[in-house]
Design an enzyme around this catalytic site. Structure first.
Site, mmCIF file in Angstrom:
data_model
loop_
_atom_site.group_PDB
_atom_site.id
_atom_site.type_symbol
_atom_site.label_atom_id
_atom_site.label_comp_id
_atom_site.label_asym_id
_atom_site.label_seq_id
_atom_site.Cartn_x
_atom_site.Cartn_y
_atom_site.Cartn_z
ATOM 1 N NE ARG A 3 -3.514 2.186 2.906
ATOM 2 C CZ ARG A 3 -4.696 2.608 2.440
ATOM 3 N NH1 ARG A 3 -5.323 1.904 1.530
ATOM 4 N NH2 ARG A 3 -5.228 3.732 2.863
ATOM 5 C CB ILE A 8 -5.574 5.727 -1.479
ATOM 6 C CG1 ILE A 8 -5.431 4.216 -1.325
ATOM 7 C CG2 ILE A 8 -4.840 6.428 -0.369
ATOM 8 C CD1 ILE A 8 -3.972 3.722 -1.421
ATOM 9 C CB SER A 9 -10.690 3.311 0.017
ATOM 10 O OG SER A 9 -11.429 3.872 -1.026
ATOM 11 C CD GLN A 10 -11.376 2.922 7.312
ATOM 12 O OE1 GLN A 10 -12.453 3.204 6.791
ATOM 13 N NE2 GLN A 10 -11.242 2.699 8.590
ATOM 14 N N PRO A 11 -7.927 1.065 4.334
ATOM 15 C CG PRO A 11 -5.816 0.617 5.240
ATOM 16 C CD PRO A 11 -6.871 1.659 5.180
#
Lengths: 235, 786
Positions: free
Chosen positions: A58, A84-87
């Site tokens: 990431r 970028i989205s939260q994991p």
């Protein structure tokens, strides 16, 4: 190593480590911790999804400014008003499309390319479309450098989908829209699943599942998601 | 260096007048600038920064008074010049990389907090320098304070009008440099040494350059327009600036709009020009009879019964007009307060949308139209609630008088016997807007003595809800048509009169059935329990608290924190959080910059408590009254921008006249007490009668309304102009060393007053702001009791 020292090391190391080269142990450890603390702890149990989240680096998908926060429990700005989205959300969306190894998946909104990379770890092929040229070019290069050869990136208007490659087993839409493009519904296989966030990008959004069965389309609220991290009540 | 003589007071007064006009106009220009580049919430911050500058100048004056007075002939024009230059370069500086912050990143990236602080510090400068010049002149010409204060207030009063005029004539980023010419000439006009004269000439060159080369506005990348401009081949095809904001039309082959489009729709969604005001999406330009909205829940009222005459409130870019025309509505009355939007539609950028005898459009706030209209309608369409474009709770502090409980009563009166009242609403998470809308409808029907379940229909799609209330009970044929519409378009009925035999989530399943329970509760008599239990405030908005989009309540915060974590809450209602943040920061800043530095010296003063309560009371009270007047006259005139600038200008002008007359009065404690208590009584009287009087006289033609506003604002304005110069004059004659302390206390109270008044109005309502104003003046009055 204490987690608090990790960000500092990342910043230092990021200037010396080639993109596709060996990853320092700190990153690997941080990723494992991310999966354990942020994803498994919140109820994601699909082993393939967890393995994919443990594998995709990431930190190579976030801007240098935010490198130290790459594995934090939250989304990060990537420029052009995108994130970028939260994991956890990436893992959740991936699990919800119930990916199989022979799946062909369409993603609308490549962004950094992180979601495509996670999907590519599991499914046969990923087709991803980005409308912002600069983001699309950067994601294409990044995915190529990381050897994701089963991902095809197109810079185009996601409204039209990818008719030549369809129909798709699943469609993941990563950007909220005021409508769901009819062509995407057409390009979804019967029994296929589409996942899409609804609501303002900075509000608490609702992830929706859209299922197509015998030409009828039904929606289901899945999970409220938001811009910054929070812990759900049932955690 | 040649020695220059002290300038005549009239020349100084002229400079003060010019600079005061520039400073007020500069404030308004900055508010507009931040509305375009960020969001409008910084309005309170700008007002407070201006007041902080004034307060801090008092403190500075207290420490350096002797030196400044000794060199008055040099210092005074230099201050005007510096004020001018900092004003002129401000758009360039605050938009530079080192200063530019982003609202959304304030909570994510500490660098942006630092940039915000730097921006505030820089913007403080013109106000500080200008106020220092004013304060210094007060000290220099002690006996002429009344005249100088008059010049100050007169200039300030005219500044509001000047800002409005410039907003029509110049791009926002160019206004500060234009305004900077005023203080420049205020200083240039004065006698000066030859060296200073050269500095002035060089500065004039700088000003000319700044005016010739207007910097472009750099907007937050999170503004809707910035995202839209990233679309392929996106470009701005039209731009129009006015006091209503910067209106832009953007086209792109990928810009489409079909809000909550039915999932059964299989046709094409054509690209449409998008309209943005201050960078926020306000809608799209549709063809005259576009069919796409027929495939949204908004088409529900037209399925129920034929509509001949419709009223569309806040018609915006004409989407609802287009929908009504597509259903063959014969007569459409549309109400839209923004003249810019009306002009845009009238000019018909799409080539197929012309107003004609079918469409009548009124450039008014909806409530003003409703109070003056005697027409009846088959359908009244309220504006869409919430927005796809997403503002992350940024509009929490928007005053929406068209969505209050009182507005619903007025709307109901304008319906034909079978008329329909309709509104569509986006689903938000956690669910707030739909519940408040339902609570409002429920309360309306209950107030009308009707059976709620017979008069209300609500349907739900994957993303939107549409409410339709009917004046007469729904018939079985109408209900059948609604069921068919839902089945064809994959919508689910949420509330449907009849036996309740329908499925609420056949097509669109929720994650939590709680919403259905809450809806049922709102349709019964147990609403109070729901209001108490729910973490959000979902009671109907009222004219007293017209914040439809404000849901957070302090008592619900612990519950929300448990559910969502404390980092999420700011994004639910950023506007409300920014207000609190501003308030807290300003209290701290005013203490640090104004009050605390003076404390050591203040301990030696006599009657410092008296001084504190007097000057704090009149500082708070004045701005509280101003806030309420703006709210009341916005509703009365129906033109928010003109009402706000009119109230501010009239208050300042009338107070200026009051201060001018104050010079003829003897400033004793008793006089101060009587005047302050008199003002308190007057304000209480206004609190009781102003609202009913304005409501009762809403039928008056606009010139008479304006005349009434002048009268009603200027009477208290005149009296409110007395306490400050009289108080200052008394202090000056009894203990001159206390003047800075009085000035600082007044400044401190003024700094916090705008945010505080806003908080009181959100939490308790405008009536309490007025009561607060009366109490503040009463406190000031009683402080003078011997």
């Amino acid at each position: 190593m204490a987690l608090s020292l990790v960000p500092f090391l990342w910043v230092v190391l990021s200037f010396t480590i080639p993109l596709a080269g060996a990853q320092p142990e700190a990153f690997v450890q941080a990723r494992k911790q991310m999966v354990r603390m942020q994803i498994q702890a919140r109820g994601i149990h699909d082993q393939e999804v967890l393995e994919a989240m443990r594998t995709v680096p990431r930190h190579q998908f976030v801007p240098l400014d935010y490198l130290a926060e790459a594995y934090r429990d939250g989304p990060l700005p990537i420029g052009y008003g995108q994130t970028i989205s939260q994991p956890y959300i990436v893992a959740y969306m991936t699990e919800q499309v119930r990916p199989q190894s022979d799946f062909k998946v369409l993603e609308i909104g490549t962004g950094s390319g992180y979601q495509a990379a996670v999907l590519a770890e599991i499914v046969d092929s990923v087709y991803t479309i980005e409308i912002v040229e600069a983001l699309g070019q950067a994601a294409r290069q990044r995915l190529r450098d990381l050897n994701y050869n089963n991902v095809r990136v197109k810079i185009a208007d996601g409204y039209y989908g990818w008719a030549e490659a369809g129909p798709f087993d699943a469609i993941v839409v990563t950007a909220a829209a005021n409508y769901i493009p009819p062509l995407l519904i057409e390009q979804l296989k019967d029994g296929g699943r589409m996942i899409i966030p609804v609501g303002s990008p900075f509000q608490v959004q609702m992830l929706k599942l859209i299922e197509k069965k015998q030409d009828k389309v039904r929606t289901k609220n899945l999970l409220p998601v938001r811009f910054v991290p929070f812990t759900r009540q049932d955690d | 260096m040649t020695r220059t003589t002290t300038p005549h007071i009239n020349r100084v007064g002229l400079g003060i007048g010019l600079m005061s006009a520039a400073l007020i106009a500069f404030q308004l220009a900055l508010m507009q600038l931040f509305s375009i580049t960020q969001w409008y919430h910084f309005a309170h911050l700008i007002i407070s920064l201006a007041l902080l500058g004034f307060g801090a100048s008092g403190t500075f004056l207290a420490f350096f008074r002797k030196g400044l007075v000794r060199n008055f002939t040099t210092v005074y024009p230099v201050l005007l010049l510096l004020c001018s230059l900092t004003m002129a370069v401000s758009p360039l500086v605050i938009q530079s990389e080192a200063f530019r912050f982003d609202t959304y990143l304030l909570f994510k990236d500490s660098r942006h907090l630092l940039r915000l602080a730097l921006t505030c510090l820089f913007l403080l400068l013109p106000f500080f320098l200008g106020a220092l010049a004013i304060g210094l002149s007060f000290v220099q010409y002690g006996t002429g304070i009344g005249r100088l204060y008059f010049a100050n207030l007169l200039g300030s009063g005219l500044g509001g009008g000047l800002a409005l005029a410039l907003m029509w004539l110049s791009p926002t980023a160019g206004i500060p440099a234009l305004l900077a010419i005023l203080p420049f000439f205020g200083g240039f006009w004065l006698p000066a040494s030859s060296r200073l004269r050269i500095v002035f000439w060089v500065s004039l060159l700088v000003l000319l350059v700044m005016n010739a080369d207007v910097p472009p506005l750099v907007r937050s990348e999170y503004k809707s327009i910035e995202k839209t401009l990233l679309l392929p081949d996106a470009r701005v095809i039209r731009e129009h600036h006015s006091p209503y904001g910067l209106l832009e039309v953007v086209v792109s082959p990928a810009l489409r709009y079909a809000p909550g489009l039915s999932l059964s729709y299989r046709g094409n969604i054509p690209a449409r020009p998008g309209v943005f005001n201050n960078g926020d999406g306000v809608g799209v330009l549709l063809p005259r009879t576009d069919s796409i909205l027929r495939y949204t829940t908004q088409a529900l009222p037209y399925q129920i019964q034929p509509v001949e005459r419709a009223l569309i409130l806040r018609s915006g870019t004409g989407e609802q007009i287009s929908l009504a025309l597509s259903f063959g509505v014969q007569q459409i009355d549309a109400v839209e307060p923004s003249r810019g939007l009306i002009a845009l539609l009238d000019e018909d950028s799409t080539g197929n949308f012309q107003y004609d005898s079918t469409i009548r459009i009124m450039p008014l706030e909806p409530r003003s139209f409703l109070r003056s209209s005697r027409a009846f309608y088959d359908l009244i369409q309220l504006p869409e609630i919430g927005s796809f474009w997403g503002s992350s709770g940024l509009n929490a502090l928007e005053q929406r008088y068209d969505l209050t409980r009182e507005a619903m009563d007025e709307l109901w009166l304008r319906l034909t016997p079978d008329g329909l009242l309709s509104v569509s609403c986006w689903m938000d998470y956690p669910i707030r807007s739909p519940l408040r809308m339902l609570a409002t409808f429920s309360d309306l029907l209950e107030g009308e003595g009707l059976q709620k379940k017979d008069h209300l229909v609500v349907i739900r799609s994957w993303s939107t809800l549409t409410f339709v209330a009917k004046k007469s009970p729904f018939t079985s044929q109408e209900l059948d048509r609604i069921r068919t519409f839902c089945a064809e378009q994959y919508y689910d009925p949420l509330i449907l009169p009849g036996d309740g035999n329908f499925k609420r989530d056949d097509y669109n399943q929720l994650d939590d059935p709680w919403f259905f329970q809450a809806v049922d509760q709102l349709m019964t008599d147990s609403v109070e329990a729901l209001y108490r239990q729910y973490a959000f405030r979902i009671q109907p908005a009222t004219d007293n608290r017209p914040y439809f989009f404000q849901f957070l309540r302090l008592s619900g915060l612990p519950q929300l924190k448990t559910l969502f974590g404390d980092q999420t809450i700011p994004f639910m209602e950023l506007g409300y959080v920014v207000l609190w943040l501003t308030f807290i920061l300003l209290v701290a800043a005013s203490l640090i910059f104004i009050l605390v530095p003076l404390l050591p010296a203040a301990t030696k003063l006599q009657e410092k408590g008296k001084l504190f309560f007097y000057f704090a009371g009149i500082g708070l009270g004045y701005l509280f009254v101003e806030m309420v007047f703006i709210q009341q006259f916005t509703l009365f005139l129906g033109l928010p921008i003109y009402a706000a600038s009119g109230v501010i200008s009239l208050l300042l002008l009338s107070s200026g006249i009051g201060s001018y007359f104050s010079g003829r009065m003897v400033s004793t404690s008793q006089h101060l007490m009587v005047i302050s208590l008199g003002i308190a009584v007057l304000i209480l009287g206004y609190a009781l009668v102003l609202s009913p009087v304005l409501r009762g006289l809403n039928f008056l033609p606009m010139p008479l309304k304006v005349g009434l506003m002048v009268l009603l604002v200027c009477i208290p304005g005149f009296f409110m102009g007395l306490p400050f110069p009289m108080g200052l004059s008394k202090v000056s004659s009894q203990q001159a060393a206390a003047v800075p302390w009085a000035w600082a206390v007044n400044g401190c109270a003024s700094v916090v007053s705008t945010s505080l008044a806003m908080l009181v109005s959100v939490e308790a309502g405008f009536v309490w702001v007025m009561v607060g104003a009366a109490l503040a003046y009463a406190l000031a009055g009683f402080s003078q009791k011997s």
